[in-house]
Design an enzyme around this catalytic site. Structure first.
Site, PDB file in Angstrom:
ATOM      1  N   GLY A  68       0.724  -1.212  -0.205  1.00 32.46           N
ATOM      2  CA  GLY A  68       0.066  -0.039   0.018  1.00 32.46           C
ATOM      3  C   GLY A  68       0.949   1.172   0.087  1.00 32.46           C
ATOM      4  CB  CYS A  84       4.942   2.283   7.378  1.00 30.19           C
ATOM      5  SG  CYS A  84       4.508   3.672   6.239  1.00 30.19           S
ATOM      6  CG  LEU A  85       6.430   0.972   1.340  1.00 30.19           C
ATOM      7  CD1 LEU A  85       5.998   1.133   0.071  1.00 30.19           C
ATOM      8  CD2 LEU A  85       7.874  -0.092   1.357  1.00 30.19           C
ATOM      9  CD  GLN A  91       3.535   5.975   2.602  1.00 31.43           C
ATOM     10  OE1 GLN A  91       2.476   5.446   1.874  1.00 31.43           O
ATOM     11  NE2 GLN A  91       4.384   5.109   2.958  1.00 31.43           N
ATOM     12  CG  HIS A 105       0.400   6.985   5.167  1.00 33.53           C
ATOM     13  ND1 HIS A 105       1.723   7.358   5.921  1.00 33.53           N
ATOM     14  CD2 HIS A 105       0.535   5.646   5.081  1.00 33.53           C
ATOM     15  CE1 HIS A 105       2.391   6.335   6.122  1.00 33.53           C
ATOM     16  NE2 HIS A 105       1.889   5.443   5.577  1.00 33.53           N
ATOM     17  CG  HIS A 141      -0.791   1.481   7.457  1.00 34.66           C
ATOM     18  ND1 HIS A 141       0.209   1.042   8.154  1.00 34.66           N
ATOM     19  CD2 HIS A 141      -0.255   2.204   6.570  1.00 34.66           C
ATOM     20  CE1 HIS A 141       1.303   1.374   7.767  1.00 34.66           C
ATOM     21  NE2 HIS A 141       1.010   2.312   6.815  1.00 34.66           N
ATOM     22  CD  GLU A 142      -1.173   2.583   2.704  1.00 35.84           C
ATOM     23  OE1 GLU A 142      -0.493   3.591   2.578  1.00 35.84           O
ATOM     24  OE2 GLU A 142      -0.346   1.655   3.119  1.00 35.84           O
TER      25      GLU A 142
HETATM   26 NI    NI Z   1       2.637   3.330   5.695  1.00 37.91          NI
END
Ligand code: NI
Length: 174
Positions: free
Chosen positions: A46, A94-95, A51, A140, A136-137
């Site tokens: 995701g 998370c990236l 990001q 962000h 989660h996304e």
């Molecule tokens: Ni994330």
């Protein structure tokens, strides 16, 4: 399509609240294409636009297993309409917080509304990995990272770990 750089903690851009998209047009689809390619290259399941430094309410996701056909999903202006009281723990990563994993508790099911790749409205319930990932996304989009759900101590430990890994990478380059 292009692979973009993914911002990592403690980059302050990640704390920004993203703005709604006015219209799902070709520029937004180009953004989603880039996001998907960036997510696949990482690799991750995701990615939110912020990001890669774009403060718009756009998310891409693909929850297909390694041996399955790709199943890209696109979310524009997603909203949570309803959730259930029951919480469920799930180990998240998370990236933007590379190589750090920790359990977070979130509602087991959420009812969401969003616009898809073609600007069509979708309303559905999300649960399991999908439910965790979309929550989660969506965090962000409001400048919230999964480590913000943890204790201050764990959050600081996560950020230090990321910074240390980055420093080591820099040293390798020299
Ligand atoms: Ni994330």
């Amino acid at each position: 399509m292009a692979v973009r750089d993914i911002l990592v903690v403690p980059n302050p851009v990640l704390k920004q609240v993203s703005k709604p998209v006015e219209r799902v047009d070709d520029s937004i689809r180009a953004l989603m294409d880039d996001m998907l390619e960036t997510m696949y290259a990482a690799p991750g399941i995701g990615l939110a636009a912020i990001q890669i430094g774009v403060p718009l309410r756009v998310i891409v996701m693909d929850l297909a297993g390694q041996d399955e056909e790709p199943q890209p999903r696109y979310f524009v202006n997603p909203e949570i309409l309803e959730d259930v009281d029951e919480l469920q723990p799930w180990e998240e990563g998370c990236l933007s917080v590379p190589d750090y994993y920790e359990e977070v508790e979130r509602p087991r099911r959420v009812k969401i509304r969003y616009l898809d790749y073609h600007g069509k409205e979708v309303v559905e319930w999300a649960e399991g990995l999908y439910g965790v990932c979309i929550q989660h996304e969506m965090d962000h989009l409001n400048g919230v990272l999964f480590i913000d759900h943890l204790s201050r101590l764990k959050r600081q430990r996560a950020i230090r770990k990321v910074q240390k890994a980055l420093r080591e990478k820099e040293t390798e380059k020299v």
